[in-house]
Design an enzyme around this catalytic site. Structure first.
Site, PDB file in Angstrom:
ATOM      1  N   LYS A  80      76.518  40.122  -7.766  1.00  0.00           N
ATOM      2  CA  LYS A  80      75.723  39.775  -6.690  1.00  0.00           C
ATOM      3  C   LYS A  80      74.292  39.664  -7.314  1.00  0.00           C
ATOM      4  CE  LYS A  80      76.098  39.060  -2.204  1.00  0.00           C
ATOM      5  NZ  LYS A  80      76.946  38.254  -1.757  1.00  0.00           N
ATOM      6  N   GLY A 177      78.751  37.388  17.346  1.00  0.00           N
ATOM      7  CA  GLY A 177      77.999  36.603  16.580  1.00  0.00           C
ATOM      8  C   GLY A 177      78.565  35.141  16.264  1.00  0.00           C
ATOM      9  N   GLY A 179      77.286  32.220  14.630  1.00  0.00           N
ATOM     10  CA  GLY A 179      76.605  31.648  13.338  1.00  0.00           C
ATOM     11  C   GLY A 179      77.463  30.443  12.856  1.00  0.00           C
ATOM     12  N   VAL A 181      79.887  30.462  10.672  1.00  0.00           N
ATOM     13  CA  VAL A 181      81.214  31.016  10.780  1.00  0.00           C
ATOM     14  C   VAL A 181      81.623  31.255  12.269  1.00  0.00           C
ATOM     15  CG1 VAL A 181      82.894  32.415   9.633  1.00  0.00           C
ATOM     16  CG2 VAL A 181      81.245  32.070   8.437  1.00  0.00           C
ATOM     17  N   TYR A 183      80.873  30.425  15.103  1.00  0.00           N
ATOM     18  CA  TYR A 183      81.038  29.371  16.239  1.00  0.00           C
ATOM     19  C   TYR A 183      82.249  28.236  15.654  1.00  0.00           C
ATOM     20  CZ  TYR A 183      79.842  26.313  19.780  1.00  0.00           C
ATOM     21  OH  TYR A 183      79.918  25.720  21.101  1.00  0.00           O
TER      22      TYR A 183
HETATM   23  P1  NAD Z   1      74.623  33.273  10.141  1.00  0.00           P
HETATM   24  O1  NAD Z   1      73.473  33.820   9.837  1.00  0.00           O
HETATM   25  O2  NAD Z   1      75.135  31.446  10.435  1.00  0.00           O
HETATM   26  O3  NAD Z   1      75.336  33.753  11.704  1.00  0.00           O
HETATM   27  C1  NAD Z   1      75.086  34.961  12.129  1.00  0.00           C
HETATM   28  C2  NAD Z   1      75.054  35.077  13.583  1.00  0.00           C
HETATM   29  O4  NAD Z   1      75.007  36.490  14.310  1.00  0.00           O
HETATM   30  C3  NAD Z   1      73.878  34.340  14.173  1.00  0.00           C
HETATM   31  O5  NAD Z   1      74.136  33.331  15.074  1.00  0.00           O
HETATM   32  C4  NAD Z   1      73.028  35.507  14.633  1.00  0.00           C
HETATM   33  O6  NAD Z   1      72.064  35.133  15.777  1.00  0.00           O
HETATM   34  C5  NAD Z   1      74.109  36.187  15.261  1.00  0.00           C
HETATM   35  N1  NAD Z   1      73.576  37.709  15.539  1.00  0.00           N
HETATM   36  C6  NAD Z   1      72.683  38.609  14.615  1.00  0.00           C
HETATM   37  N2  NAD Z   1      72.531  39.847  15.030  1.00  0.00           N
HETATM   38  C7  NAD Z   1      73.426  39.822  16.135  1.00  0.00           C
HETATM   39  C8  NAD Z   1      73.744  40.903  16.867  1.00  0.00           C
HETATM   40  N3  NAD Z   1      72.958  41.891  16.832  1.00  0.00           N
HETATM   41  N4  NAD Z   1      74.609  40.581  17.820  1.00  0.00           N
HETATM   42  C9  NAD Z   1      75.429  39.626  17.761  1.00  0.00           C
HETATM   43  N5  NAD Z   1      75.123  38.458  17.152  1.00  0.00           N
HETATM   44  C10 NAD Z   1      74.013  38.624  16.234  1.00  0.00           C
HETATM   45  O7  NAD Z   1      75.960  33.871   9.372  1.00  0.00           O
HETATM   46  P2  NAD Z   1      77.319  33.392   8.798  1.00  0.00           P
HETATM   47  O8  NAD Z   1      77.322  32.646   7.687  1.00  0.00           O
HETATM   48  O9  NAD Z   1      78.018  32.886   9.957  1.00  0.00           O
HETATM   49  O10 NAD Z   1      78.202  34.912   8.591  1.00  0.00           O
HETATM   50  C11 NAD Z   1      78.205  35.668   9.375  1.00  0.00           C
HETATM   51  C12 NAD Z   1      78.771  37.089   8.679  1.00  0.00           C
HETATM   52  O11 NAD Z   1      79.894  36.666   8.015  1.00  0.00           O
HETATM   53  C13 NAD Z   1      77.856  37.695   7.980  1.00  0.00           C
HETATM   54  O12 NAD Z   1      78.207  39.043   7.859  1.00  0.00           O
HETATM   55  C14 NAD Z   1      78.201  37.209   6.442  1.00  0.00           C
HETATM   56  O13 NAD Z   1      77.653  38.053   5.401  1.00  0.00           O
HETATM   57  C15 NAD Z   1      79.538  37.027   6.767  1.00  0.00           C
HETATM   58  N6  NAD Z   1      80.107  36.020   5.800  1.00  0.00           N
HETATM   59  C16 NAD Z   1      79.985  34.820   5.663  1.00  0.00           C
HETATM   60  C17 NAD Z   1      80.394  33.862   4.792  1.00  0.00           C
HETATM   61  C18 NAD Z   1      80.098  32.494   4.735  1.00  0.00           C
HETATM   62  O14 NAD Z   1      80.930  31.489   4.476  1.00  0.00           O
HETATM   63  N7  NAD Z   1      79.094  31.831   5.609  1.00  0.00           N
HETATM   64  C19 NAD Z   1      81.435  34.323   3.984  1.00  0.00           C
HETATM   65  C20 NAD Z   1      81.747  35.541   3.738  1.00  0.00           C
HETATM   66  C21 NAD Z   1      81.308  36.516   4.867  1.00  0.00           C
END
Ligand code: NAD
Length: 347
Positions: A80, A177, A179, A181, A183
């Site tokens: 990382k 959340g 976001g 993933v 949605y």
């Molecule tokens: P993203 O930034 O697109 O979505 C995060 C969402 O969480 C946003 O909609 C944000 O408004 C919301 N949020 C922030 N603070 C919050 C709170 N206190 N309460 C409720 N909602 C809140 O991120 P993502 O890519 O969807 O990733 C989400 C999680 O999954 C993260 O922890 C990330 O590390 C993990 N993850 C993502 C991936 C990937 O492929 N994107 C892979 C593995 C792990």
């Protein structure tokens, strides 16, 4: 400051401090373990309170990637990178080029990708200075949909194991959340007949989920205490803590967020409460599986990525069954399985 006896230091093979005076780049690259292949894991741009916190974060996240990649059956080790500072003030093409040169100097033992606050166009800049980049536009692309698919199948595995149900029709899921993933996960859950209770800090997304997916919207602090079968953390880390566990009515925790357990001991506490926890780095590996197929020498194939992501269901079933047999928390069992794979290679 202690280095080799820091709590988060786990015999990392290499920790590289990178700086570039002209662009203000301050970064740390951590290569945790390369037994299974080159260390792969994203780069996070974060305004850490201090440099110690940045070091702790990169040590912890790189170890997590070793375990995640091992359990996903990938020919990749774990690494990382973190860039320290406020991305709004510091981001520039020159800074990402300097980071690219830093990655290049590690000589292919670390392959970078997007993480928090890094976009595909930032990575395109990194790519002008090094070939050791993945998740590029026009190649494997956005990992989010693959992470969502893996998380959906992981929820199905947990429901099958805990509730004996083969489908999600009528299953109640609280999603924290919505976001990239979260949605996409909700869309799959809705299509499978699950009912949704959701929260987010973004009002627009919440309204969209209510109208498109018939989701019930609740406040940020109300999500834990909902009368549901599954709690799905898809926002921040550490959402499984003393406070939230005390409120949970769900019998399953299964979501995509990284580092869901605030502390190691919460694995046992969750088990004692009769909750089945799908270890985060097993259920959320869909994205890195997709990225791996871009890193491998063979041409990228989305169908193959989907096939490999589907294995997450079976891997989780194995973790759940072993945890029952050994009467251990699921997180401990996954750690043990990952360590065996790292030591002995994939069978
Ligand atoms: P993203 O930034 O697109 O979505 C995060 C969402 O969480 C946003 O909609 C944000 O408004 C919301 N949020 C922030 N603070 C919050 C709170 N206190 N309460 C409720 N909602 C809140 O991120 P993502 O890519 O969807 O990733 C989400 C999680 O999954 C993260 O922890 C990330 O590390 C993990 N993850 C993502 C991936 C990937 O492929 N994107 C892979 C593995 C792990």
């Amino acid at each position: 400051m202690a280095l080799f006896n820091l709590t988060d230091f786990d015999h990392h093979e290499q920790v590289v401090y990178c700086s570039d005076e002209q662009t203000g780049l301050k970064a740390i690259i951590a290569v945790h373990n390369t037994n299974l292949g080159p260390a792969a894991g994203g780069c996070r741009f974060w305004d850490y309170e201090n440099e110690e916190n940045a070091l702790k974060d990169v040590l912890r996240l790189s170890k997590g990637m070793t375990y995640k990649n091992a359990m996903a059956g990938l020919r990749l080790g774990g690494g990382k990178a973190v860039i320290i500072g406020n991305p709004k003030q510091l981001k520039s093409d020159a800074l990402f080029k300097a980071f690219g040169r830093a990655v290049n100097r590690v000589g292919g033992r670390y392959i970078t990708a997007e993480d928090v606050n890094i976009t595909t166009s930032d990575m395109a800049m990194v790519n002008t200075e090094t070939e050791f980049v993945s998740g590029l536009e026009g190649k494997s692309g956005n990992p989010g949909p693959f992470t969502a698919l893996g998380t959906f199948l992981g929820i199905k595995a947990a429901v099958k194991h805990k509730l004996g149900k083969d489908d999600l029709n009528g299953i109640r899921v609280a999603v924290q959340g919505l976001g990239s993933v979260g949605y996409s996960l909700c869309e799959k859950l809705h299509a499978a007949g699950a009912s949704l209770i959701v929260t987010d800090i973004n009002e627009q997304t919440l309204q969209r989920a209510a109208s498109e997916l018939n989701a019930t919207v609740v406040g940020l602090d109300e999500i834990y205490s909902q009368d549901v079968d599954v709690f799905s953390p898809c926002a921040l880390g550490s959402s499984i803590n003393d406070d939230s566990i005390a409120q949970l009515k769900a019998v399953i925790i299964a979501g995509c967020a990284n580092n869901q357990l605030a502390e190691y001991r919460h694995d046992q506490i969750v088990k004692d409460k009769g909750i089945l926890y799908a270890p985060d780095y097993v259920i959320n590996a869909g994205g890195i599986i997709n990225v791996a197929l871009e890193i491998y020498p063979e041409p990228y194939c989305a169908d193959e990525a989907t096939r490999l992501v589907e294995n997450i269901y079976h891997t989780l079933m194995t973790v759940f069954t072993k945890a029952d047999e050994l009467d251990l928390p699921t997180g401990q069992v996954a750690d043990k399985m990952a360590r065996e794979i790292i030591a002995n290679g994939h069978k």
